[in-house]
Design an enzyme around this catalytic site. Structure first.
Site, PDB file in Angstrom:
ATOM      1  N   MET A 152      40.384  38.981  37.205  1.00  0.00           N
ATOM      2  CA  MET A 152      41.381  40.050  37.085  1.00  0.00           C
ATOM      3  C   MET A 152      42.787  39.489  37.269  1.00  0.00           C
ATOM      4  O   MET A 152      43.738  40.241  37.495  1.00  0.00           O
ATOM      5  CB  MET A 152      41.093  41.154  38.099  1.00  0.00           C
ATOM      6  N   GLY A 153      42.935  38.175  37.167  1.00  0.00           N
ATOM      7  CA  GLY A 153      44.265  37.570  37.253  1.00  0.00           C
ATOM      8  C   GLY A 153      44.766  37.441  38.674  1.00  0.00           C
ATOM      9  O   GLY A 153      43.992  37.535  39.620  1.00  0.00           O
ATOM     10  N   HIS A 160      39.802  31.017  42.236  1.00  0.00           N
ATOM     11  CA  HIS A 160      39.608  31.125  40.783  1.00  0.00           C
ATOM     12  C   HIS A 160      39.650  29.740  40.128  1.00  0.00           C
ATOM     13  O   HIS A 160      38.845  29.435  39.246  1.00  0.00           O
ATOM     14  CB  HIS A 160      40.727  31.972  40.152  1.00  0.00           C
ATOM     15  N   GLY A 192      31.900  33.801  41.254  1.00  0.00           N
ATOM     16  CA  GLY A 192      31.991  33.370  42.647  1.00  0.00           C
ATOM     17  C   GLY A 192      30.999  34.099  43.540  1.00  0.00           C
ATOM     18  O   GLY A 192      30.738  35.288  43.351  1.00  0.00           O
ATOM     19  N   ARG A 201      43.636  40.207  46.829  1.00  0.00           N
ATOM     20  CA  ARG A 201      44.037  41.323  47.695  1.00  0.00           C
ATOM     21  C   ARG A 201      44.620  40.848  49.027  1.00  0.00           C
ATOM     22  O   ARG A 201      45.226  41.651  49.739  1.00  0.00           O
ATOM     23  CB  ARG A 201      42.860  42.265  47.937  1.00  0.00           C
TER      24      ARG A 201
HETATM   25  P1  AMP Z   1      38.487  38.611  40.595  1.00  0.00           P
HETATM   26  O1  AMP Z   1      39.723  38.143  39.928  1.00  0.00           O
HETATM   27  O2  AMP Z   1      38.660  39.024  42.008  1.00  0.00           O
HETATM   28  O3  AMP Z   1      37.734  39.635  39.764  1.00  0.00           O
HETATM   29  O4  AMP Z   1      37.515  37.350  40.658  1.00  0.00           O
HETATM   30  C1  AMP Z   1      37.173  36.632  39.513  1.00  0.00           C
HETATM   31  C2  AMP Z   1      36.077  35.657  39.845  1.00  0.00           C
HETATM   32  O5  AMP Z   1      36.524  34.765  40.853  1.00  0.00           O
HETATM   33  C3  AMP Z   1      34.812  36.334  40.406  1.00  0.00           C
HETATM   34  O6  AMP Z   1      33.665  35.655  39.908  1.00  0.00           O
HETATM   35  C4  AMP Z   1      34.968  36.142  41.883  1.00  0.00           C
HETATM   36  O7  AMP Z   1      33.741  36.132  42.584  1.00  0.00           O
HETATM   37  C5  AMP Z   1      35.619  34.774  41.927  1.00  0.00           C
HETATM   38  N1  AMP Z   1      36.336  34.578  43.190  1.00  0.00           N
HETATM   39  C6  AMP Z   1      37.337  35.330  43.708  1.00  0.00           C
HETATM   40  N2  AMP Z   1      37.716  34.855  44.922  1.00  0.00           N
HETATM   41  C7  AMP Z   1      36.924  33.790  45.174  1.00  0.00           C
HETATM   42  C8  AMP Z   1      36.790  32.870  46.258  1.00  0.00           C
HETATM   43  N3  AMP Z   1      37.565  32.955  47.341  1.00  0.00           N
HETATM   44  N4  AMP Z   1      35.864  31.884  46.167  1.00  0.00           N
HETATM   45  C9  AMP Z   1      35.066  31.788  45.072  1.00  0.00           C
HETATM   46  N5  AMP Z   1      35.127  32.617  44.019  1.00  0.00           N
HETATM   47  C10 AMP Z   1      36.042  33.606  44.069  1.00  0.00           C
END
Ligand code: AMP
Length: 304
Positions: free
Chosen positions: A32-33, A39, A149, A189
């Site tokens: 989600m950027g 990421h 993740g 967040r």
């Molecule tokens: P998001 O942008 O929050 O939707 O996350 C995108 C991807 O990055 C998802 O597969 C999350 O699980 C992964 N992700 C986000 N934060 C972390 C983190 N701290 N460690 C590993 N993967 C992460």
């Protein structure tokens, strides 16, 4: 090859087709950027698994509830482009919502059972939104691999299940949670937290670590393991939405009066002010909270 930015489905599909037609394999990292090192660790891992990597940046409206943070979710396209360029990403997809959802759209991908508890209980419809957007992205990109993740453990299980059930030709890789030096999981967040809230947030990894240590010493009573987390959250005045022990595959909750087996997912969601943070560990699998993204090894799984 230089980084290409696409904002329409048709441009992105063409760019992905061209990569695959040239004989290169394509990996996808959906996000989600507001990209952070967590990421980027997924991106680095995807680059080891595929010759070219595409990153999607899309704050997906269908996975947000009516009272959630969709409108204030952090956005940083310029920063994201810079990071992706530095990490050798070939394609970025940053569409407006109208590209992903027709105004009269009426289709959802629903993964049953796995989505009943944990975050699914507090966020009705959330995983329908996740499963739908991930399926759409796979349909546009045609990746041979995609990386998710473990930080979003339930999401990972939902994606693995939908790939298996819908016979999608993509291999899902799971990357360990990337953490700050004090153990807090990186999250877009975290940017919402004040300094004081950021300090209090340390109770999350502290609680998980306490449970891991007591599991390592032989504790198997679900209530005791759960309370080691709840107590830490309570001391720091964090509001626990849930702290749950569950089977790491089926996500079925372990009864509080019962005992956990040789492995158990310990997952939580907590509120600090209006910010909701999630984290988890798999007891019996993880023995420490890894704080370094260097050398962290991802695990591949076809359909686990
Ligand atoms: P998001 O942008 O929050 O939707 O996350 C995108 C991807 O990055 C998802 O597969 C999350 O699980 C992964 N992700 C986000 N934060 C972390 C983190 N701290 N460690 C590993 N993967 C992460």
């Amino acid at each position: 090859m230089s980084l290409e930015l696409c904002s329409t489905v048709s441009d992105f599909r063409d760019a992905c087709d061209a990569i695959r037609a040239s004989g290169r394999s394509l990996g996808l990292v959906p996000t989600m950027g507001a990209l952070h090192s967590g990421h980027m660790a997924l991106v680095d891992y995807a680059r080891q698994q595929a010759s070219s990597v595409a990153v999607s940046l899309f704050v997906n409206p269908t996975q947000f509830g009516p009272n959630e943070d969709l409108s204030r979710y952090p956005r940083d396209l310029a920063g994201d482009l810079e990071k992706c360029e530095a990490h050798g990403v070939s394609l970025i997809f940053a569409p407006p919502a109208s590209e992903m959802y027709a105004s009269d759209e009426s289709t959802r991908v629903v993964v049953r059972g796995l989505t009943d508890g944990l975050c699914g209980a507090a966020r009705p419809g959330h995983f329908d939104g996740v499963a739908t957007i991930v399926t759409k992205l796979f349909a546009v990109v045609g990746p041979s691999i995609a990386v998710f993740g473990r930080k979003d453990y339930q999401q990972l299980k939902v994606v693995q299940r939908l790939v298996r059930d819908l016979l999608l030709p993509v291999r899902i890789f799971a990357h360990p949670t990337v953490r700050e030096a004090d153990g807090l999981a990186l999250s877009s967040r975290n940017a919402y937290l004040t300094q004081e809230q950021r300090q209090r947030a340390r109770a999350i990894p502290r609680g998980l670590l306490r449970a891991m240590h007591s599991f390592a010493r032989g504790e198997r009573r679900a209530v005791v393991l759960r309370d080691s987390v709840r107590d830490e959250l309570g001391h720091a005045h964090l509001e626990a939405e849930y702290v749950t022990l569950a089977d790491p595959e089926s996500l079925a909750p372990v009864e509080l009066g019962g005992a956990v087996g040789s492995t158990a997912l310990l997952a939580l969601a907590a509120r600090i002010g209006s910010t909701r943070l999630i984290d988890n560990v798999v007891l019996g699998e993880e023995t420490a909270l890894s704080v370094s993204e260097e050398g962290s090894k991802a695990e591949g799984s076809e359909h686990a």
